[in-house]
Design a protein around this motif. Structure first.
Motif, PDB file in Angstrom:
ATOM      1  N   THR A  98       0.812  -1.227   0.000  1.00  0.00           N
ATOM      2  CA  THR A  98       0.000   0.000   0.000  1.00  0.00           C
ATOM      3  C   THR A  98       0.835   1.262   0.000  1.00  0.00           C
ATOM      4  OG1 THR A  98      -1.696  -1.214   1.206  1.00  0.00           O
ATOM      5  CG2 THR A  98      -1.919   1.179   1.125  1.00  0.00           C
ATOM      6  N   GLN A  99       1.704   1.432   0.989  1.00  0.00           N
ATOM      7  CA  GLN A  99       2.502   2.648   1.114  1.00  0.00           C
ATOM      8  C   GLN A  99       3.965   2.347   0.781  1.00  0.00           C
ATOM      9  OE1 GLN A  99       0.801   5.264   1.464  1.00  0.00           O
ATOM     10  NE2 GLN A  99      -1.118   4.369   2.195  1.00  0.00           N
ATOM     11  N   GLN A 100       4.729   3.400   0.521  1.00  0.00           N
ATOM     12  CA  GLN A 100       6.139   3.211   0.183  1.00  0.00           C
ATOM     13  C   GLN A 100       6.881   2.417   1.252  1.00  0.00           C
ATOM     14  OE1 GLN A 100       8.063   6.909  -0.707  1.00  0.00           O
ATOM     15  NE2 GLN A 100       7.186   7.053  -2.752  1.00  0.00           N
ATOM     16  N   GLN A 101       6.605   2.731   2.500  1.00  0.00           N
ATOM     17  CA  GLN A 101       7.334   2.061   3.576  1.00  0.00           C
ATOM     18  C   GLN A 101       6.979   0.574   3.691  1.00  0.00           C
ATOM     19  OE1 GLN A 101       5.286   4.681   4.005  1.00  0.00           O
ATOM     20  NE2 GLN A 101       3.994   4.491   5.833  1.00  0.00           N
ATOM     21  N   ASP A 102       5.918   0.141   3.000  1.00  0.00           N
ATOM     22  CA  ASP A 102       5.517  -1.271   3.043  1.00  0.00           C
ATOM     23  C   ASP A 102       6.292  -2.122   2.048  1.00  0.00           C
ATOM     24  OD1 ASP A 102       3.550  -0.523   4.871  1.00  0.00           O
ATOM     25  OD2 ASP A 102       2.062  -0.182   3.284  1.00  0.00           O
ATOM     26  N   PHE A 103       6.916  -1.485   1.055  1.00  0.00           N
ATOM     27  CA  PHE A 103       7.499  -2.238  -0.058  1.00  0.00           C
ATOM     28  C   PHE A 103       8.487  -3.309   0.412  1.00  0.00           C
ATOM     29  CE2 PHE A 103      11.410  -2.569  -2.582  1.00  0.00           C
ATOM     30  CZ  PHE A 103      10.927  -3.365  -3.613  1.00  0.00           C
ATOM     31  N   ALA A 104       9.494  -2.903   1.196  1.00  0.00           N
ATOM     32  CA  ALA A 104      10.552  -3.834   1.563  1.00  0.00           C
ATOM     33  C   ALA A 104      10.013  -5.013   2.356  1.00  0.00           C
ATOM     34  CB  ALA A 104      11.637  -3.110   2.357  1.00  0.00           C
ATOM     35  N   LYS A 105       9.080  -4.754   3.254  1.00  0.00           N
ATOM     36  CA  LYS A 105       8.509  -5.838   4.072  1.00  0.00           C
ATOM     37  C   LYS A 105       7.742  -6.825   3.196  1.00  0.00           C
ATOM     38  CE  LYS A 105       6.825  -7.759   7.940  1.00  0.00           C
ATOM     39  NZ  LYS A 105       5.938  -8.761   7.367  1.00  0.00           N
ATOM     40  N   VAL A 106       6.885  -6.314   2.308  1.00  0.00           N
ATOM     41  CA  VAL A 106       6.060  -7.191   1.468  1.00  0.00           C
ATOM     42  C   VAL A 106       6.942  -7.976   0.496  1.00  0.00           C
ATOM     43  CG1 VAL A 106       4.275  -7.232  -0.317  1.00  0.00           C
ATOM     44  CG2 VAL A 106       3.996  -5.755   1.691  1.00  0.00           C
ATOM     45  N   CYS A 107       7.888  -7.302  -0.143  1.00  0.00           N
ATOM     46  CA  CYS A 107       8.751  -7.981  -1.108  1.00  0.00           C
ATOM     47  C   CYS A 107       9.626  -9.026  -0.416  1.00  0.00           C
ATOM     48  CB  CYS A 107       9.622  -6.950  -1.826  1.00  0.00           C
ATOM     49  SG  CYS A 107      10.569  -7.634  -3.205  1.00  0.00           S
ATOM     50  N   SER A 108      10.171  -8.680   0.741  1.00  0.00           N
ATOM     51  CA  SER A 108      11.018  -9.643   1.460  1.00  0.00           C
ATOM     52  C   SER A 108      10.206 -10.843   1.945  1.00  0.00           C
ATOM     53  CB  SER A 108      11.729  -8.970   2.626  1.00  0.00           C
ATOM     54  OG  SER A 108      10.804  -8.472   3.577  1.00  0.00           O
ATOM     55  N   ASP A 109       8.941 -10.627   2.278  1.00  0.00           N
ATOM     56  CA  ASP A 109       8.082 -11.748   2.678  1.00  0.00           C
ATOM     57  C   ASP A 109       7.941 -12.746   1.529  1.00  0.00           C
ATOM     58  OD1 ASP A 109       7.709 -10.836   5.233  1.00  0.00           O
ATOM     59  OD2 ASP A 109       5.705 -10.003   4.880  1.00  0.00           O
ATOM     60  N   VAL A 110       7.792 -12.233   0.294  1.00  0.00           N
ATOM     61  CA  VAL A 110       7.681 -13.123  -0.876  1.00  0.00           C
ATOM     62  C   VAL A 110       8.998 -13.870  -1.068  1.00  0.00           C
ATOM     63  CG1 VAL A 110       7.329 -13.240  -3.365  1.00  0.00           C
ATOM     64  CG2 VAL A 110       5.964 -11.654  -1.997  1.00  0.00           C
ATOM     65  N   LEU A 111      10.109 -13.172  -0.986  1.00  0.00           N
ATOM     66  CA  LEU A 111      11.410 -13.828  -1.152  1.00  0.00           C
ATOM     67  C   LEU A 111      11.641 -14.887  -0.072  1.00  0.00           C
ATOM     68  CD1 LEU A 111      13.536 -10.661  -1.998  1.00  0.00           C
ATOM     69  CD2 LEU A 111      12.889 -12.478  -3.577  1.00  0.00           C
ATOM     70  N   ARG A 112      11.219 -14.581   1.146  1.00  0.00           N
ATOM     71  CA  ARG A 112      11.361 -15.537   2.249  1.00  0.00           C
ATOM     72  C   ARG A 112      10.458 -16.755   2.000  1.00  0.00           C
ATOM     73  NH1 ARG A 112      10.317 -12.149   5.844  1.00  0.00           N
ATOM     74  NH2 ARG A 112      12.417 -11.413   6.327  1.00  0.00           N
ATOM     75  N   GLN A 113       9.241 -16.488   1.544  1.00  0.00           N
ATOM     76  CA  GLN A 113       8.288 -17.581   1.257  1.00  0.00           C
ATOM     77  C   GLN A 113       8.848 -18.511   0.179  1.00  0.00           C
ATOM     78  OE1 GLN A 113       4.454 -16.092  -0.010  1.00  0.00           O
ATOM     79  NE2 GLN A 113       3.922 -18.018  -0.988  1.00  0.00           N
ATOM     80  N   TYR A 114       9.622 -17.933  -0.757  1.00  0.00           N
ATOM     81  CA  TYR A 114      10.206 -18.732  -1.840  1.00  0.00           C
ATOM     82  C   TYR A 114      11.549 -19.350  -1.440  1.00  0.00           C
ATOM     83  CZ  TYR A 114       6.725 -16.813  -5.082  1.00  0.00           C
ATOM     84  OH  TYR A 114       5.551 -16.475  -5.713  1.00  0.00           O
ATOM     85  N   GLY A 115      11.927 -19.204  -0.174  1.00  0.00           N
ATOM     86  CA  GLY A 115      13.150 -19.826   0.320  1.00  0.00           C
ATOM     87  C   GLY A 115      14.418 -19.150  -0.174  1.00  0.00           C
ATOM     88  N   LEU A 116      14.347 -17.849  -0.404  1.00  0.00           N
ATOM     89  CA  LEU A 116      15.478 -17.130  -1.000  1.00  0.00           C
ATOM     90  C   LEU A 116      16.196 -16.219  -0.001  1.00  0.00           C
ATOM     91  CD1 LEU A 116      13.625 -16.186  -4.282  1.00  0.00           C
ATOM     92  CD2 LEU A 116      15.473 -17.858  -4.089  1.00  0.00           C
ATOM     93  N   ALA A 140      18.105  -5.062   4.690  1.00  0.00           N
ATOM     94  CA  ALA A 140      17.830  -4.947   6.125  1.00  0.00           C
ATOM     95  C   ALA A 140      16.819  -6.003   6.559  1.00  0.00           C
ATOM     96  CB  ALA A 140      17.307  -3.552   6.449  1.00  0.00           C
ATOM     97  N   GLN A 141      15.870  -6.320   5.680  1.00  0.00           N
ATOM     98  CA  GLN A 141      14.880  -7.357   5.985  1.00  0.00           C
ATOM     99  C   GLN A 141      15.474  -8.761   5.839  1.00  0.00           C
ATOM    100  OE1 GLN A 141      11.538  -7.090   6.820  1.00  0.00           O
ATOM    101  NE2 GLN A 141      11.599  -4.843   6.928  1.00  0.00           N
ATOM    102  N   LEU A 142      16.417  -8.913   4.882  1.00  0.00           N
ATOM    103  CA  LEU A 142      16.986 -10.230   4.586  1.00  0.00           C
ATOM    104  C   LEU A 142      18.517 -10.124   4.633  1.00  0.00           C
ATOM    105  CD1 LEU A 142      14.711 -11.059   1.518  1.00  0.00           C
ATOM    106  CD2 LEU A 142      14.452 -11.971   3.836  1.00  0.00           C
ATOM    107  N   PRO A 143      19.100 -10.006   5.803  1.00  0.00           N
ATOM    108  CA  PRO A 143      20.552  -9.741   5.921  1.00  0.00           C
ATOM    109  C   PRO A 143      21.432 -10.835   5.350  1.00  0.00           C
ATOM    110  CG  PRO A 143      19.579 -10.243   8.063  1.00  0.00           C
ATOM    111  CD  PRO A 143      18.434 -10.075   7.115  1.00  0.00           C
TER     112      PRO A 143
END
Length: 386
Positions: A98-116, A140-143
């Motif tokens: 939804t908001q700019q500050q949400d991007f990294a969290k949402v995108c990193s959640d997808v990458l984490r879900q895909y085991g990346l 920062a989300q996926l160090p």
């Protein structure tokens, strides 16, 4: 309650889904050769190439297309743009934020879900539409994620076109040639740049063209401006005129530079003659197996031999197709090591600088074939005299 989606008129990806699947496979093959576990595509031209969507909603934040083996291509986009992405792309997996500050969290959640979260992931670090802050926020989300530069991966795949794409390029060039002929017919005393541009847009529209990209149009001393936009400035007798323009088809652009003189103008006429000679030498050097640097050198040698090396201040050309001018694409420049292949299309603008600052020259859009270069335009690159 599940959302339902009804078809929206005049939308859809430009090519059949099978064509995008072919492109995805080529990218996956290139990823394997590069040792990547996933790829985040963020450059607008590359997004359009792989999905059909033009990516323009990504001004807000990146709209990464996540490509990972064994997973369906997944678009991470702003919620506001979801319907547009769904309607105008071939991608079915769409995740919204939804908001700019949400991007990294949402995108990193997808990458984490895909085991990346601790794998090697390619980013288009050298392309437009990805800021250092975007990459830092994801790290920062996926160090433990290993970030690799994959700026040229999609470009290298898109450089070689199939028959569907080559037809789009030919159709685009038909509209470019019409634009150039209209420009030439407009050159008469008192006509303004804006009037010439309006005539070009009108004729291309009448002929059913998709769009016209007016990169530059200038009369007289306004030819000293790179990428000058057409204004209400008239051409007078014994003045030069230059246009850089591209018709488009299915988002594929075919650019051309063409010049004219109303009466005589010795300074730019001399410049144009040198431009033609250099352009023809560079085109003659094109064939599968030569490097981009060798093509640049062939044209540059002509200019150096003239004793005026300072007039040439850029490269000999670049890969063209979807999104004219994508950063990170193949470039015909000194010492470039990219090897030309049949099916590549190149725009080769030899725009030179006169001693007093005029920009003037010619270009061609060529298709690399097994026999050499095929010029796509039907309008000669010689100087037009009105």
């Amino acid at each position: 309650m599940a959302m339902t989606f009804s078809p929206i008129p005049l939308t859809g990806a430009p090519f059949p889904k099978s064509e995008y699947e072919r492109r995805h496979k080529k990218v996956f093959d290139a990823m394997e050769r590069a040792g990547l576990d996933a790829l985040l595509v963020t450059a607008h031209g590359h997004l359009r190439y792989l999905t059909g969507y033009d990516g323009m909603g990504g001004y807000f934040m990146p709209f990464p297309l996540i490509l990972a083996p064994g997973r369906a291509p997944t678009y991470v986009v702003r919620e506001y743009e979801v319907n547009g992405v769904r309607a105008e792309s071939c991608v079915e997996e769409i995740v919204g934020y939804t908001q700019q500050q949400d991007f990294a969290k949402v995108c990193s959640d997808v990458l984490r879900q895909y085991g990346l979260e601790s794998r090697k992931v390619g980013f288009e670090l050298g392309c437009w539409n990805l800021a250092p802050a975007d990459v830092s926020a994801l790290q920062a989300q996926l160090p433990n994620m290993k970030v690799a530069d994959a700026s040229r991966l999609v470009a290298s795949v898109a450089a070689v076109k199939n028959e569907l794409e080559i037809k789009a390029m030919r159709d685009a060039m038909t509209m470019t040639d019409l634009a150039v002929r209209t420009f030439q017919a407009s050159i008469r005393g008192g006509v303004t740049e804006a009037e010439a541009a309006a005539a070009i847009y009108g004729e291309v529209r009448k002929a059913g063209g998709d769009d016209v990209r007016m990169v530059s149009l200038g009369f007289g001393d306004r030819n000293k401006l790179p990428h000058g936009k057409p204004l209400r400035h008239p051409i007078k007798n014994n003045e030069p005129a230059m246009i850089e323009v591209g018709g488009t088809k299915l988002a594929y652009a075919a650019g051309l530079v063409r010049c004219a003189v109303l009466g005589r103008h010795a300074e730019t006429e001399s410049l144009h003659a040198l431009s033609e000679e250099a352009l023809e030498a560079a085109i003659a050097a094109i064939k599968p197996g030569v490097t981009a640097g060798m093509v640049d050198a062939a044209g540059r040698k002509v200019i150096e031999r003239s004793g005026r090396p300072q007039v040439f201040r850029h490269r000999a050309g670049y890969q063209i197709g979807i999104n004219w001018g994508e950063r990170g694409n193949l470039s015909l420049e000194p010492d470039a090591t990219d090897v030309l292949e049949a099916g590549m299309t190149l725009h080769m603008p030899f725009i030179l600088f006169s001693e007093s600052g005029y920009l003037f020259g010619s270009s061609e859009n060529v298709l690399v074939t097994e026999r050499g270069a095929e010029i796509l335009s039907q309008t000669p690159h010689t100087l037009y005299r009105a």
